[in-house]
Design an enzyme around this catalytic site. Structure first.
Site, PDB file in Angstrom:
ATOM      1  N   ASP B   9       0.857  -1.182   0.000  1.00  0.00           N
ATOM      2  CA  ASP B   9       0.000   0.000   0.000  1.00  0.00           C
ATOM      3  C   ASP B   9       0.895   1.235   0.000  1.00  0.00           C
ATOM      4  O   ASP B   9       1.694   1.419   0.914  1.00  0.00           O
ATOM      5  CB  ASP B   9      -0.872  -0.055   1.282  1.00  0.00           C
ATOM      6  CG  ASP B   9      -1.897   1.053   1.323  1.00  0.00           C
ATOM      7  OD1 ASP B   9      -1.896   1.907   0.415  1.00  0.00           O
ATOM      8  OD2 ASP B   9      -2.685   1.072   2.287  1.00  0.00           O
ATOM      9  N   ASP B 111      -3.239   2.481  -5.801  1.00  0.00           N
ATOM     10  CA  ASP B 111      -2.087   2.505  -4.899  1.00  0.00           C
ATOM     11  C   ASP B 111      -1.962   1.255  -4.018  1.00  0.00           C
ATOM     12  O   ASP B 111      -1.248   1.270  -3.038  1.00  0.00           O
ATOM     13  CB  ASP B 111      -2.132   3.773  -4.018  1.00  0.00           C
ATOM     14  CG  ASP B 111      -3.421   3.852  -3.214  1.00  0.00           C
ATOM     15  OD1 ASP B 111      -4.317   3.040  -3.473  1.00  0.00           O
ATOM     16  OD2 ASP B 111      -3.530   4.725  -2.337  1.00  0.00           O
ATOM     17  N   GLU B 112      -2.700   0.217  -4.365  1.00  0.00           N
ATOM     18  CA  GLU B 112      -2.639  -1.003  -3.557  1.00  0.00           C
ATOM     19  C   GLU B 112      -2.563  -2.222  -4.459  1.00  0.00           C
ATOM     20  O   GLU B 112      -3.185  -2.237  -5.520  1.00  0.00           O
ATOM     21  CB  GLU B 112      -3.940  -1.163  -2.749  1.00  0.00           C
ATOM     22  CG  GLU B 112      -4.086  -0.284  -1.554  1.00  0.00           C
ATOM     23  CD  GLU B 112      -5.469  -0.505  -0.953  1.00  0.00           C
ATOM     24  OE1 GLU B 112      -5.638  -1.522  -0.255  1.00  0.00           O
ATOM     25  OE2 GLU B 112      -6.351   0.314  -1.221  1.00  0.00           O
TER      26      GLU B 112
END
Lengths: 364, 414
Positions: B9, B111-112
């Protein structure tokens, strides 16, 4: 109006004319079949895009005409016993249908105002056997486009040229051409809507009997022994398809059709329903490798083939390859590759009864 | 053998990506160390906060609030514009590094990502030291920090990465659930949000541990099947696989703008549309897709909107094509009323690396290279470093848009 006829004959004729009757129309008469007794029994279905007229043998006792709801009439006749059917129209347009111990009295519509088939001026006429026309349709119809943005491509081009009759369909990703020889030396070109051709295909029989094709400015007429089919033509200029056919090739191979079909079918078993995954074909050392690599897994097939030219790696939508190969009706075909991102062409080893062109999938 | 799953993350993604980018470009101030936010345009002074720095947090600036109120809280707040293409670039760079550690990577959002490390020990060593290697590579090579969570399933891995931030590696293995996860407030549990938390509070459930040990019948009675799902999560039970490219994480790319004046001429409308398409095309190419469906949205001065869309058989990522097709849609849709808002959206995306070649849209190699070069220049020197001359003296922005839309949002199941 009063007549009697054989149930099977009647059913067959209904099945044929129903193909041209709208299931949902704004006025009830357009959902009907027109029935007329004169010298013979004539039935008509018409939806403007296409009209079909069918004659059958009947014992006519009284002349007249009536329109019956196509679905109702069809459903009733289909379930009647295989026997003689007696039909009679009462003055109030009610229609009596009798067969053995069955009796129906259903409402009909006045035949006045039913759109009859237009007469087609006999300008250019050719004839071809039903089997040949059937084959031509089968070899091309799958390549018709569904893209309503390019209306003209939702039909097939039918083109007569110095003793050749060809049918062409293309959807932007593949192209199919089928050809037969005809006696007439006529030249013409017309584009027939794909959905009409699908229906015509169903009406045509495997037989050497001729079907006559007449073309006028905006209609095509197909005449069979017992029926006449009129199809609207699509307006506009068809693409100059010959420009798309490449002339130079890097590689050509000869393959056994049923072998390659089976291999591609197996390789595409692991592609998802969304048909997103291509099959990859690698041609080298007299071998053809067909592989696919999807999120489900991988598969690999190997075929022995004859190669002429360079090695080649190319990707295809497996459906496009299968659609064409399945209608080739040949034991072996020759496949020509122009480049790894260019069109490929499938042809019979001898003759020019068909040309299939397929565009590849760019793979990295 | 147990599965080993990692969840990676990026820490305050948009802001740290912007900060890293600015530092690479020679900026002396690190946005992460000063009160700063990402969102909107500094000049036109409108928009909302999409991401904030830790110093900005101290001023009580919240994600989602208007820039206007954020500025009131902190007058010297630095506002960075939203830059989708930069985020795509950082996202791709991050995923590429992840792929070095395992072939099984599931992109979960921009973003993960999840990474299935099962069986990779032989190559990269034990999971914890591999996670440190991974985290440090991203930090050293890309200039931003990530949290890595490690466990035996996706849920626990995600919970682990949410522990202390930034720049950390955490584990929550099943035997650690009691100690590391149960003491946390129940609202920290994945899938327990604003709607569920108050319902749980009423049942005297305040921590994840309370939920794990609650009476299943009671939960079922109050929350139906949802109760079973979150109680399983509280006990660390979850077994969905890490599915790489199950479907493209992006469904569509859209761009829209509100125009500060009435647009009433076709010429002007086309220009606004072009400026929207410039960004759509660039984002599409950055994401590596071509689109089949194009849709145009118009809003009149009474704020009434209408849209028009069409599916094309051949997918495209060519700005010129996208503009021409959407201009045609606009012309069909627009009846000439004054416009205050316009939008373009493309969807039904197909990945460019397996693109069906078409007879009509023969890829224009020259234009493709041109698009690519312009993209490169704009990435390097800013979106307005190269503009179409038609916009000179037009008073219109040559490129419009910035807000991210349509990236696959979190769903209830992984």
């Amino acid at each position: 109006m009063k007549f009697s006829c054989n149930k099977q004959d009647l059913m067959e004729a209904i099945n044929i004319v129903q193909k041209a009757v709208m299931t949902k129309a704004t006025i009830p008469i357009l959902e009907g079949i027109y029935i007329e007794t004169n010298d013979s029994l004539k039935m008509v279905g018409n939806c403007y895009d296409m009209g079909i007229e069918c004659s059958i043998n009947a014992d006519i006792q009284q002349k007249g005409s009536i329109v019956l709801n196509s679905r109702m009439f069809g459903d009733i006749v289909r379930r009647l016993p295989n026997s003689e059917v007696f039909i009679q129209v009462k003055p109030n347009f009610n229609v009596i249908i009798e067969c053995d111990n069955s009796y129906f009295e259903i409402k009909g519509l006045s035949a006045e105002g039913y759109p009859m088939l237009p007469t087609v001026e006999e300008e250019q006429k050719i004839s071809v056997s039903q089997t040949s026309l059937r084959n031509m349709i089968r070899k091309t119809i799958y390549a018709i486009s569904n893209d309503e943005n390019r209306k003209i491509l939702t039909g097939s081009l039918i083109e007569a040229n110095d003793g050749d009759l060809s049918m062409v369909a293309l959807d932007g990703f593949r192209l199919a051409v089928a050809k037969v020889m005809i006696k007439e030396d006529t030249n013409f070109k017309a584009v027939i809507p794909g959905k009409n051709l699908t229906e015509i295909y169903k009406i045509l029989e495997q037989s050497d009997k001729d079907v006559k094709i007449t073309l006028s400015k905006n209609q095509a007429l197909f005449e069979l022994e017992q029926c006449r089919i009129i199809s609207k033509l699509l307006e506009g200029e068809y693409m100059n398809y010959k420009n798309f056919l490449p002339e130079q090739f890097e590689t050509n191979i000869v393959v056994d059709v049923s072998e390659i079909i089976e291999s591609i079918e197996r390789a595409s078993l692991i592609t998802n329903d969304d048909k997103r995954y291509p099959v990859k074909i690698v041609i080298e050392d007299n071998k053809m490798l067909i592989t696919s690599n999807t999120d489900v897994g991988i598969s690999k097939e190997e075929l022995l083939i004859n190669i002429n030219g360079n090695n080649m790696t190319i990707g295809f939508n497996p459906k496009y390859l299968l659609d064409s190969l399945k209608v080739a009706d040949e034991e072996k075909v020759e496949i020509f590759f122009s480049s790894s991102v260019g069109p490929c062409i499938i042809k019979p080893i001898e003759g020019d009864s068909f040309v299939f062109m397929i565009l590849p999938v760019r793979i990295k | 053998m147990n599965n080993i799953i990692m969840h990676v993350d990026a820490n305050s993604a948009y802001l740290s990506w912007e900060a890293a980018y600015r530092l690479q470009k020679g900026a002396t101030v690190d946005l992460r160390n000063i009160p700063s936010v990402v969102g909107g345009d500094e000049q036109s002074r409108h928009g909302i906060v999409l991401a904030k720095s830790i110093p900005a947090k101290k001023y009580d600036i919240k994600t989602g609030e208007a820039l206007f109120t954020a500025r009131k809280k902190c007058p010297n707040l630095v506002v960075a514009p939203v830059r989708y293409e930069l985020y795509m670039m950082c996202h791709n760079a991050m995923i590429n590094i992840l792929r070095d550690f395992s072939p099984k990577v599931q992109v979960y959002s921009i973003d993960e990502a999840f990474l299935d490390y099962t069986g990779m020990q032989a190559v990269h060593g034990d999971p914890v030291s591999a996670a440190y290697k991974l985290k440090n590579r991203i930090k050293n090579e890309l200039g931003f920090t990530v949290n890595v969570g490690i466990s035996t399933n996706k849920l626990l891995a995600k919970m682990a990465s949410e522990l202390k931030k930034p720049d950390m590696v955490h584990t929550i293995f099943p035997e650690e659930i009691k100690q590391k996860m149960w003491p946390l407030p129940v609202k920290e549990l994945f899938m327990v949000g604003r709607a569920t938390a108050p319902k749980l509070y009423r049942l005297n459930i305040f921590t994840i541990g309370d939920l794990a040990n609650a009476d299943p019948e009671l939960l079922k009675y109050r929350l139906k099947s949802w109760g079973k799902l979150i109680q399983d999560y509280a006990n660390g039970i979850e077994d969905s696989p890490v599915s790489e490219n199950a479907r493209p994480p992006i469904k569509g790319i859209g761009n829209s703008t509100t125009i500060p004046f009435d647009v009433d001429s076709m010429d002007e409308a086309r220009k606004v549309l072009l400026s929207l398409c410039e960004m759509v095309g660039m984002r599409l190419r950055q994401a590596g897709f071509s689109a089949k469906l194009i849709s145009v949205y118009l809003r009149n001065s009474d704020l009434q909107g209408k849209s028009h869309q069409r599916k094309y058989e051949a997918a495209t990522d060519d700005t010129y094509n996208i503009f021409n097709l959407s201009a045609q849609l606009m012309e069909e849709l627009w009846t000439g009323e004054p416009l205050r808002g316009m939008g373009v959206q493309v969807s039904e995306l197909v990945p460019n690396d397996i693109l069906q070649v078409s007879m009509f849209d023969i890829p224009n190699e020259k234009r493709r290279l041109l698009d690519q070069s312009i993209d490169d220049i704009r990435m390097k020197h800013g979106p307005k470093s190269v503009v179409r001359s038609i916009f000179i003296n037009s008073g219109l922005s040559p490129i419009t848009g910035g807000v991210i839309e349509d990236f696959k949002m979190m769903s209830s199941r992984f």
